[in-house]
Design a protein around this motif. Sequence first.
Motif, PDB file in Angstrom:
ATOM      1  N   ARG A   6       2.184 -28.030 -29.140  1.00 54.65           N
ATOM      2  CA  ARG A   6       3.044 -29.059 -28.557  1.00 54.65           C
ATOM      3  C   ARG A   6       2.325 -30.415 -28.524  1.00 54.65           C
ATOM      4  O   ARG A   6       2.912 -31.449 -28.874  1.00 54.65           O
ATOM      5  N   ARG A  46       2.000 -32.292 -31.769  1.00 56.91           N
ATOM      6  CA  ARG A  46       3.293 -32.869 -32.162  1.00 56.91           C
ATOM      7  C   ARG A  46       3.668 -34.052 -31.286  1.00 56.91           C
ATOM      8  O   ARG A  46       4.144 -35.082 -31.784  1.00 56.91           O
ATOM      9  N   VAL A  96       3.516 -36.792 -34.104  1.00 60.35           N
ATOM     10  CA  VAL A  96       4.793 -36.810 -34.825  1.00 60.35           C
ATOM     11  C   VAL A  96       5.604 -38.036 -34.441  1.00 60.35           C
ATOM     12  O   VAL A  96       5.929 -38.238 -33.265  1.00 60.35           O
ATOM     13  N   THR A 100       5.432 -35.497 -39.398  1.00 61.61           N
ATOM     14  CA  THR A 100       6.654 -34.801 -39.013  1.00 61.61           C
ATOM     15  C   THR A 100       6.320 -33.373 -38.582  1.00 61.61           C
ATOM     16  O   THR A 100       5.246 -32.860 -38.863  1.00 61.61           O
ATOM     17  N   LYS A 101       7.266 -32.754 -37.883  1.00 59.65           N
ATOM     18  CA  LYS A 101       7.130 -31.365 -37.441  1.00 59.65           C
ATOM     19  C   LYS A 101       7.594 -30.439 -38.557  1.00 59.65           C
ATOM     20  O   LYS A 101       8.576 -30.707 -39.235  1.00 59.65           O
ATOM     21  N   GLU A 142       3.228 -22.969 -37.532  1.00 59.98           N
ATOM     22  CA  GLU A 142       3.624 -24.222 -36.888  1.00 59.98           C
ATOM     23  C   GLU A 142       2.691 -25.346 -37.332  1.00 59.98           C
ATOM     24  O   GLU A 142       1.482 -25.307 -37.083  1.00 59.98           O
ATOM     25  N   ILE A 156       2.051 -29.808 -38.218  1.00 61.64           N
ATOM     26  CA  ILE A 156       2.499 -31.174 -38.368  1.00 61.64           C
ATOM     27  C   ILE A 156       2.154 -31.532 -39.813  1.00 61.64           C
ATOM     28  O   ILE A 156       1.182 -31.013 -40.375  1.00 61.64           O
ATOM     29  N   ASP A 168       4.693 -33.048 -27.177  1.00 63.06           N
ATOM     30  CA  ASP A 168       5.815 -31.977 -27.226  1.00 63.06           C
ATOM     31  C   ASP A 168       5.506 -30.808 -26.360  1.00 63.06           C
ATOM     32  O   ASP A 168       5.057 -30.713 -25.665  1.00 63.06           O
TER      33      ASP A 168
END
Length: 206
Positions: free
Chosen positions: A58, A61, A65, A71-72, A79, A81, A197
């Motif tokens: 999180r 991001r 991001v 971007t994610k 998972e 970036i 995030d």
Amino acid sequence: MLKILKVEHEVKNRLALFDLKKELLAEVAIRAISQKRNAVSNHPVNAAGTFAYHEGVRSMRDLFVDGATWTKLVENGIEYIENSDKKLRVIYQNVDYACNSSHDPQPLTKRGGSAKSKAISSNQVDLFGRESTNPNVWVICVSEKDGVVNAELSKPTQILENGEFSQFKERIFILEKHDMNGPSPTKGSSDSESTYDDDVKISFKG
């Protein structure tokens, strides 16, 4: 040959080529470990690592991001970036020990070993050496023991079937021997106030 970067200006200059900042990468590690420390005895035994991983993903991001440069991305259960212009992807990984020149960091869990191995082994060419078709995968490796946190951004070149990193091309030391009971090294920086995030193991074949 393995390249290890520790000197402040070398680290920052190298990260600038990736559109990354040392202070924000350090903040990812600190936020992740802060969540890890919320685990108590009545949580499941793997709670601490899970909390750290979730917050690590999180945080990277939230801090990087922007919908343009970074971007994610979620692909094959991994998972990321992603910086499509630079053909870079970054993942978060809890490791046994980061920032030890004589020891390659190793994932604390083996989940996703096959997918990660394919993701990492697929390319990992020199960033500016030649045109690449697949993105290079870098790993934010974070370790903590007795409240002391270490973190590095590293590029593994091989992940074994058992989920262990067998080789690294480059290791960039981000945060060394940070005491979670002391002041944050990024406190007061406007960058560190941005909103925010697994476990990943990588192995490459040649």
